[in-house]
Design an enzyme around this catalytic site. Structure first.
Site, short mmCIF file in Angstrom:
data_model
loop_
_atom_site.label_atom_id
_atom_site.label_comp_id
_atom_site.label_asym_id
_atom_site.label_seq_id
_atom_site.Cartn_x
_atom_site.Cartn_y
_atom_site.Cartn_z
N ASP A 169 -12.31 -85.12 -14.28
CA ASP A 169 -11.24 -84.68 -13.23
C ASP A 169 -12.46 -83.67 -12.19
O ASP A 169 -13.49 -84.00 -12.46
CB ASP A 169 -10.30 -83.89 -13.89
CG ASP A 169 -8.90 -83.84 -13.19
OD1 ASP A 169 -8.93 -83.07 -12.10
OD2 ASP A 169 -7.95 -84.47 -13.44
N HIS A 184 -7.36 -78.65 -10.08
CA HIS A 184 -6.76 -79.62 -10.68
C HIS A 184 -6.92 -80.13 -12.01
O HIS A 184 -6.06 -80.45 -12.83
CB HIS A 184 -7.03 -80.97 -9.61
CG HIS A 184 -6.06 -82.15 -9.89
ND1 HIS A 184 -6.77 -83.13 -10.91
CD2 HIS A 184 -5.12 -82.64 -9.51
CE1 HIS A 184 -5.81 -84.19 -11.02
NE2 HIS A 184 -4.91 -84.03 -10.04
N SER A 220 -0.70 -87.29 -11.92
CA SER A 220 -1.59 -86.76 -12.54
C SER A 220 -1.09 -85.50 -13.80
O SER A 220 -1.98 -85.48 -14.51
CB SER A 220 -2.50 -85.83 -11.28
OG SER A 220 -3.48 -86.38 -10.98
#
Length: 753
Positions: free
Chosen positions: A197, A264, A423
């Site tokens: 990621d 994220h 996600s």
């Protein structure tokens, strides 16, 4: 507790339906075998491999990345030579059996054609970007309804807290799972989840205790202590920036660097494994287990961009470093063979986000979620009322399951934030998978995936939208751990050697009686250690049942592994062809006695006959070394002959394809006969019967040839070997004549009965 709005870098992921990618959908992928019709130059190849300009990928001045996975049959030298031969290609990296090159935009399609035409290449494709699958939300946080939904959940903002109504029990039964875990899992083991990621805040108080640490490295010494190709990879690796800095902080050393945000990945990591009961923040789905997060950063910059090539490198790293699960909260609309192969050759369970475009993945695939592999679990997302959002991707045959993914409160760099999207759904499912993996070693992805689907909590709104109309149920999954399958046996190997002219062949097959399936076979020359193969990501790959072409005999080390993590090496001694060919020689003298024909019947049971020659006189093998001393003998199916006109010794030279040589000598002489007798001077036959005349020559060593003639071929005929066949009533005289002029006769009387 620091709660803040999520910065604008993620807005693009809410709006973008699919990431641009430098290959049109109709463009053919690279075949494993060479294409005989492939063009011979980048310019000629461009017709077969269209330019990416049609996709709006790059201006004409740009350089294009091409990712290459080399075939099992290609040697490292051949791979390097191929890369070096590509015009105007710049090698970005070349690691084991994979490489990334950059070429000018104008010649990219032609270079791809050359790669795909090469027998050294198993997969080649354009590199491209991949997008994270989150959706930006306002700066409200909430309680973790996905873990325990009581009918409402809280939003926490910088200024106030609000309550949102929901549907009770739309959750994954995490408190129930946590309560039952100690009794059900009596011997838990550490589970490593690779988060590929952005980076992850490894200093976050809710994450620091569950971050994976590479025990093979000494921090800060600038040395690759574990010899895995990465220096000081303590927590993982930053493939985006090419260093070991897996989180990038602002000047205060606490908050995320806006130019290269790692929020994220930190959010994903918190969903999976935020530390439980530490008095701050949140708890991860798998926080009751011994969970460790391996940080592999492939996204960076203001827009959180990432590339397929770095994703492949990260997958290979995680596989080599023995991660159990790989969370993939990103995707692309373009299929890529290199990415698929990296996933297929890994023993990790890949939990992949299905996407956030609101599309049907059955018709508009999202990769890697859409790869039809047993070790890929595709996950979409729902809200706290059990409904899919307008942005939730679906697919009755390609999306496996849903998970909580709206208003998900989790960690970010230096604090907490609420995000939505697939996600967030993928790490929820990955966390439940981690609970199952913690039950013991030697489990395998296909079984874990089946258990997650078979124990899912039904959600009515998902009927017809996904393969399994529900969300993971952690308590139910743990309640069926008796259905977990364990494979304790490393696969076995069998070897079948052979020859193909000057090459040695070795066919390798594998069997896995444990049931998880053979994952990969690799080999290296010489005697190697198990660690040399880096859990199947290093050295040369082997295609089971397809012969390996080798040039040298000797010891080779073979590696085999399965999807349960079992692996073994076998040292195989490949024997060379050490047996010289042999031959049987004979000769016949022509009836005129002016020439002699030597018959050669040659044998070589291994590499095969390469050359048969002859020369007048008696010689050893060195006489034929120049290749000009002897004359070739034309051979077919091991048989041949040559004719000479002088008596004496003749030497036949034989060599095989592995360089073994032999000579045999025959003495050719003309020995005339001095007398001849027949086994009959008269014979009566009925029509249709046969009789064989058997002349006996003296001396026995006579080389005279015989001729048989019939005075009346209509009555009886005679073959060149002396076999008489009665055809019609009457009489005929059979004359037998030697080359030295001796004649004998036999009268044949033929009757009807």
């Amino acid at each position: 507790m620091h709660i803040r709005k999520h910065h604008a870098a993620y807005i693009l992921f809410a709006a973008a339906a699919a990431l641009s990618f430098p290959r049109s959908a109709a463009e053919p992928l690279c075949a494993a075998a060479p294409n005989p019709a492939a063009p011979a130059s980048p310019e000629a190849a461009s017709a077969a491999f269209p330019s990416p300009v049609s996709d709006g990928y790059a201006p004409q001045e740009a350089a294009v990345g091409l990712i290459v996975l080399f075939s099992a049959a290609a040697s490292p030298e051949e791979c390097s030579a191929l890369l070096a031969s590509l015009p105007r290609a710049e090698i970005q990296w070349h690691e084991n059996s994979a490489a990334l090159i950059r070429v000018p935009f104008r010649s990219a399609s032609g270079t791809l054609g050359l790669l795909c035409a090469s027998s050294c290449v198993s997969a080649a494709d354009y590199d491209g970007e991949i997008e994270m699958a989150s959706i930006s939300e306002d700066a409200y946080s909430n309680a973790q309804w996905g873990l325990n939904n009581t009918g409402s959940y809280s939003f926490i903002s910088d200024m106030n807290t609000s309550t949102i109504l929901s549907v009770p029990d739309i959750d994954m039964n995490i408190p129930e799972a946590w309560a039952s875990y100690p009794a059900l899992v009596t011997s838990p083991r550490e589970v490593v989840v690779a988060v590929i990621d952005t980076g992850v805040d490894v200093n976050h108080p809710d994450l620091a205790g569950n971050i994976w640490i590479n025990q093979g490295e000494i921090p800060g010494d600038g040395i690759d202590n574990d010899n895995n190709g990465f220096v000081d990879d303590i927590y993982g690796w930053d493939f985006y920036n090419g260093d070991n800095t897996v989180c990038h902080y602002d000047a205060d050393g606490i908050h995320t660097l806006l130019a290269d945000s790692d929020d994220h990945g930190s959010h994903v990591a918190g969903i999976i494994g935020a530390v439980k009961d530490n008095g701050v923040g949140i708890a991860g789905v798998a926080s009751c287990a011994d969970i460790k997060i391996m940080v592999l950063k492939i996204h960076g910059g203001k827009n959180g961009s990432g590339t397929i090539s770095n994703a492949v490198r990260a997958i290979r790293y995680a596989t080599a470093m023995n991660a159990d699960i790989c969370n993939i909260s990103w995707g692309t609309s373009k299929e890529n063979r290199a990415l698929e192969q990296a996933i297929r050759e890994s023993d990790m369970l890949f939990v992949a986000a299905a996407g956030n475009s609101g599309g049907n993945n059955d018709k508009a695939p999202v990769y890697p979620a859409n790869y039809p592999l047993d070790n890929v679990l595709s996950v979409t997302f729902i809200d706290a009322s059990g409904r899919m959002s307008a942005k939730s991707n679906y697919g009755s045959s390609t999306v496996d399951i849903a998970a909580p993914g709206v208003h998900i409160f989790s960690t970010c760099v230096g604090g907490y934030v609420s995000l939505s999207g697939s996600s967030m759904a993928a790490p929820h499912a990955a966390g439940v998978a981690a609970l199952l993996y913690s039950c013991g070693r030697y489990q395998y992805p296909a079984n874990i995936k089946d258990l997650l689907l078979s124990t899912a909590k039904p959600i009515a709104a998902l009927e017809g939208k996904v393969r399994c109309a529900g969300i993971p149920d952690a308590a139910a999954a743990l309640g069926t751990i008796s259905a977990l399958r364990y494979d304790y046996y490393a696969p076995t190997l069998t070897f079948t050697p052979g020859f193909d002219r000057e090459n040695l062949l070795l066919t390798v097959n594998a069997a896995d009686k444990g049931g998880s399936g053979v994952r990969t076979i690799r080999y290296a020359p010489g005697v190697r250690e198990l660690s040399s193969f880096r859990r199947g990501t290093a050295e040369t790959a082997v295609i089971p049942g397809s012969p390996i072409v080798l040039t040298k005999a000797g010891k080779y080390t073979f590696y085999v592994s399965d999807y349960a993590g079992n692996e073994r090496i076998v040292v195989y001694q490949l024997a060379d062809d050490l047996l010289a060919p042999s031959a049987s020689l004979s000769y016949q003298v022509a009836f005129t006695r002016k020439s002699m024909t030597v018959q050669v019947e040659a044998f070589d049971t291994q590499s095969g006959l390469r050359l048969v020659q002859y020369a007048e006189g008696a010689h050893d093998a060195s006489y034929f070394r120049s290749g000009e001393a002897g004359k070739a003998v034309a051979m077919k199916d091991g048989k041949g002959s040559f004719t000479v006109t002088r008596e004496g010794n003749y030497t036949v030279y034989l060599s095989d394809y592995r360089g073994n040589k032999a000579v045999q000598t025959i003495e050719v002489r003309v020995i005339p006969s001095v007398s001849m007798t027949l086994n009959a001077s008269k014979k009566t036959l009925t029509v249709g019967k046969t009789f064989e005349l058997l002349p006996v020559l003296s001396p026995d060593s006579s080389t005279d040839k015989l001729k048989f003639t019939s005075s009346s071929p209509a009555v009886c005929r005679v073959s060149a070997a002396g076999v008489v066949t009665a055809l019609a009533p009457g009489k005929a005289v059979i004359t037998v004549k030697t080359a030295s002029g001796i004649e004998k006769k036999c009268t044949i009387t033929v009757k009807t009965r």
